[in-house]
Design a protein around this motif. Sequence first.
Motif, mmCIF file in Angstrom:
data_model
loop_
_atom_site.group_PDB
_atom_site.id
_atom_site.type_symbol
_atom_site.label_atom_id
_atom_site.label_comp_id
_atom_site.label_asym_id
_atom_site.label_seq_id
_atom_site.Cartn_x
_atom_site.Cartn_y
_atom_site.Cartn_z
ATOM 1 N N ARG A 38 3.675 2.199 -2.834
ATOM 2 C CA ARG A 38 2.840 3.021 -1.952
ATOM 3 C C ARG A 38 2.732 2.351 -0.586
ATOM 4 N NH1 ARG A 38 -3.173 3.102 -2.659
ATOM 5 N NH2 ARG A 38 -2.569 1.866 -4.445
ATOM 6 N N VAL A 39 2.472 1.015 -0.575
ATOM 7 C CA VAL A 39 2.317 0.277 0.682
ATOM 8 C C VAL A 39 2.993 -1.090 0.557
ATOM 9 C CG1 VAL A 39 0.704 -0.745 2.340
ATOM 10 C CG2 VAL A 39 0.074 1.364 1.144
ATOM 11 N N TRP A 130 4.729 3.589 2.792
ATOM 12 C CA TRP A 130 4.135 3.073 4.024
ATOM 13 C C TRP A 130 4.496 1.605 4.197
ATOM 14 C CZ3 TRP A 130 1.163 5.569 7.659
ATOM 15 C CH2 TRP A 130 0.701 6.849 7.320
ATOM 16 N N TRP A 163 1.857 1.928 9.736
ATOM 17 C CA TRP A 163 0.478 1.757 10.179
ATOM 18 C C TRP A 163 0.355 0.300 10.620
ATOM 19 C CZ3 TRP A 163 -3.375 5.666 9.310
ATOM 20 C CH2 TRP A 163 -4.663 5.331 9.753
ATOM 21 N N ALA A 191 -3.114 6.714 3.401
ATOM 22 C CA ALA A 191 -1.987 6.347 2.543
ATOM 23 C C ALA A 191 -2.112 6.988 1.161
ATOM 24 C CB ALA A 191 -1.891 4.831 2.412
#
Length: 194
Positions: A38-39, A130, A163, A191
């Motif tokens: 996800r990140v 992300w 970001w 997110a």
Amino acid sequence: MGAVPRNTTVPAEPRPTAAQLEAARDVLIPDVIDHDLRVLFCGINPGLWSGAVGRHFARPGNRFWPALHASGFTPELFTSARQDELPALGLGISNVVARTTARADELAVEEFREGARLLVAKAAEYRPAWIAIVGITAYRTAFERRAAQIGPQDARIADSRVWVLPNPSGLNAHWSVRALGEEFGRFRAVAEAK
């Protein structure tokens, strides 16, 4: 956004000796990464303390872990000793520049630019939704985006959205743990929504 934890202290680990810190110069710390995260959080570069213990954001004064928890990314306050648990939460850690230094100002512009090139390749291979660059100056320098501000960016890194978060180093005193937690939380809300 999660509430700022009342107690952001963690049990103390043995402090690396001066000799261990000096020996940690130019060490490379493996990424905490997996496919389709996800990140992927991307620090500027690891410090000597991180190099000495072999973990990201390891120096006790660094506020990365408290901000991660305050924002709700982790269910409890982690330390760098628990970094390998992050992929199970859809999170990972890398750096714009891989080598350890005592201070980020020891890095050359060319290292940031090469780091950007490598990060693009890493993003293309691992495909995080992300990439969160943790340090505005690192992002501006590496990706030649001088006007970039904290927050979402129009540009992508490979197919990953970007970001930029504030640097959580204890040296970045104008960002408190509370403010860092709020900014990380603002990012988390976006997110997780997309």
